[in-house]
Design an enzyme around this catalytic site. Structure first.
Site, mmCIF file in Angstrom:
data_model
loop_
_atom_site.group_PDB
_atom_site.id
_atom_site.type_symbol
_atom_site.label_atom_id
_atom_site.label_comp_id
_atom_site.label_asym_id
_atom_site.label_seq_id
_atom_site.Cartn_x
_atom_site.Cartn_y
_atom_site.Cartn_z
ATOM 1 N N ARG A 143 -6.919 -17.533 -49.318
ATOM 2 C CA ARG A 143 -7.386 -18.437 -50.408
ATOM 3 C C ARG A 143 -6.022 -19.109 -51.182
ATOM 4 N NH1 ARG A 143 -8.827 -13.484 -51.327
ATOM 5 N NH2 ARG A 143 -11.056 -13.838 -50.386
ATOM 6 N N ASP A 156 -2.931 -4.861 -44.840
ATOM 7 C CA ASP A 156 -2.708 -4.213 -46.002
ATOM 8 C C ASP A 156 -1.133 -4.395 -46.211
ATOM 9 O OD1 ASP A 156 -2.216 -3.153 -48.633
ATOM 10 O OD2 ASP A 156 -3.633 -1.473 -47.929
ATOM 11 N N VAL A 157 -0.626 -5.300 -47.008
ATOM 12 C CA VAL A 157 0.846 -5.217 -47.003
ATOM 13 C C VAL A 157 1.466 -4.086 -48.047
ATOM 14 C CG1 VAL A 157 1.071 -7.964 -47.131
ATOM 15 C CG2 VAL A 157 0.798 -6.775 -49.214
ATOM 16 N N TYR A 208 2.610 -7.311 -63.916
ATOM 17 C CA TYR A 208 2.711 -8.547 -63.161
ATOM 18 C C TYR A 208 4.064 -9.207 -63.419
ATOM 19 C CZ TYR A 208 1.174 -12.727 -60.845
ATOM 20 O OH TYR A 208 1.097 -14.123 -60.010
ATOM 21 N N ALA A 209 4.392 -9.258 -64.625
ATOM 22 C CA ALA A 209 5.588 -9.763 -64.964
ATOM 23 C C ALA A 209 6.700 -9.024 -64.315
ATOM 24 C CB ALA A 209 5.836 -9.860 -66.468
#
Length: 243
Positions: free
Chosen positions: A16, A58-59, A145-146
Site C-alpha cells: 500500500r 518480514d524484513v 521513528y525519527a
C-alpha cells in the site's frame, strides 16, 4: 518512458501507500517488480499484472530476507520502503515500540541492502533508494521513528561510499506529509480525522497542500534510473517546501 525495461526492481512495504505507488510507477516504465511485504502484496501485484511478483517477507527476519533475495537472478533496483510507526511521547514510549520501529524501518533496510549488494556487486551496477522522512529532523511523539529515519540517512551516505566503486548508487528520499494510511493513523492518534489533519499540515506547507504517494514514487523512479547516474549519497526532501 521505458527507463526500466529489462530491469528487476525489489520494493519492500509494497502492499500500500508509497510502496505500492512506486511498484506501479517502475512497472509502468518497464520494470519487472518483486513486491515484498509482511503478508505479501497480492492486491498491488494484481493491479500491475504479469510483471509483478508478490512475496511474503518480514524484513526484520534476516534469514527470510536472504531467502527472498536468493531466488532472484538479477537485482537492478532496491527500494527500502517497509516502515511502521508506534508513536508516543518519550516518557510513555515502551521499549518494545522503540525496538519494533527500529527493527522494521532501519534494521530491515540494512538486511535488504546487505542481501541486494551481493548481486549488485557481481553485476557492478545497481540502484538503492531508501525511505527516510522529514521526521528525521525531529518530531514530537516520534523519538523512535525519527531516530530510525535519521539512521537511514546515515546508512545511505555510508553505503554510497562503500558501494560506489562497484557502480552502485545509494540515495534516500525524505517525504513530508503524504496522504497514506500511516498518516491517517497518526491523525487518529492525536484525536483528529485524516481530513482535519491534512488541512492542518497543508496550512504549514508553502505549496498549500499535502503530498500524494505518486509524487514520492516519481522522485524514487528518478533516483533509481540512469537519469541520476551521478547522484549518490544524497537525501532528497519531498515536502512541498516546508521547513
Amino acid at each position: 518512458m521505458d527507463r526500466f525495461t529489462g530491469k528487476v526492481a525489489v520494493i519492500t512495504g509494497a502492499a500500500r501507500g508509497i510502496g505500492a505507488a512506486t511498484a506501479e510507477r517502475l512497472a509502468g516504465e518497464g520494470a519487472r517488480v518483486v513486491l515484498l511485504d509482511l503478508h505479501g502484496a497480492a492486491d498491488t501485484a494484481a493491479r500491475i499484472g504479469p510483471a509483478a511478483t508478490s512475496i511474503a517477507c518480514d524484513v526484520t527476519d534476516q534469514a527470510a530476507v536472504e531467502a527472498a533475495f536468493a531466488g532472484l537472478d538479477a537485482i537492478d533496483v532496491l527500494v527500502n520502503n517497509a516502515g511502521i510507526t508506534r508513536d508516543n511521547l518519550l516518557f510513555k514510549l515502551p521499549k518494545a515500540d522503540w525496538d519494533a520501529v527500529l527493527a522494521v524501518n532501519l534494521t530491515g533496510a540494512f538486511h535488504c541492502c546487505q542481501a541486494a549488494q551481493r548481486q549488485m556487486v557481481r553485476q557492478r551496477s545497481g540502484k538503492i533508494v531508501s525511505l527516510s522522512s522529514r521526521s528525521a529532523l525531529g518530531n514530537r511523539g516520534q523519538a523512535n521513528y525519527a531516530a530510525a529515519k535519521a539512521g537511514i540517512q546515515a546508512l545511505t551516505a555510508t553505503l554510497a561510499i562503500e558501494l560506489g566503486p562497484y557502480g552502485i548508487n545509494v540515495n534516500a528520499v525524505a517525504p513530508g506529509y503524504i496522504a497514506t494510511e500511516m498518516t491517517a493513523a497518526t491523525a487518529t492518534r492525536v484525536g483528529a480525522t485524516p481530513e482535519e489533519h491534512q488541512r492542518s499540515a497543508a496550512g504549514r506547507t508553502p505549496l498549500g497542500r499535502v503530498g500524494r504517494p505518486e509524487e514520492v514514487a516519481a522522485a524514487i523512479a528518478f533516483l533509481a534510473s540512469d537519469d541520476a547516474s551521478y547522484v549518490s549519497g544524497q537525501t532528497l526532501y519531498i515536502n512541498g517546501g516546508a521547513r
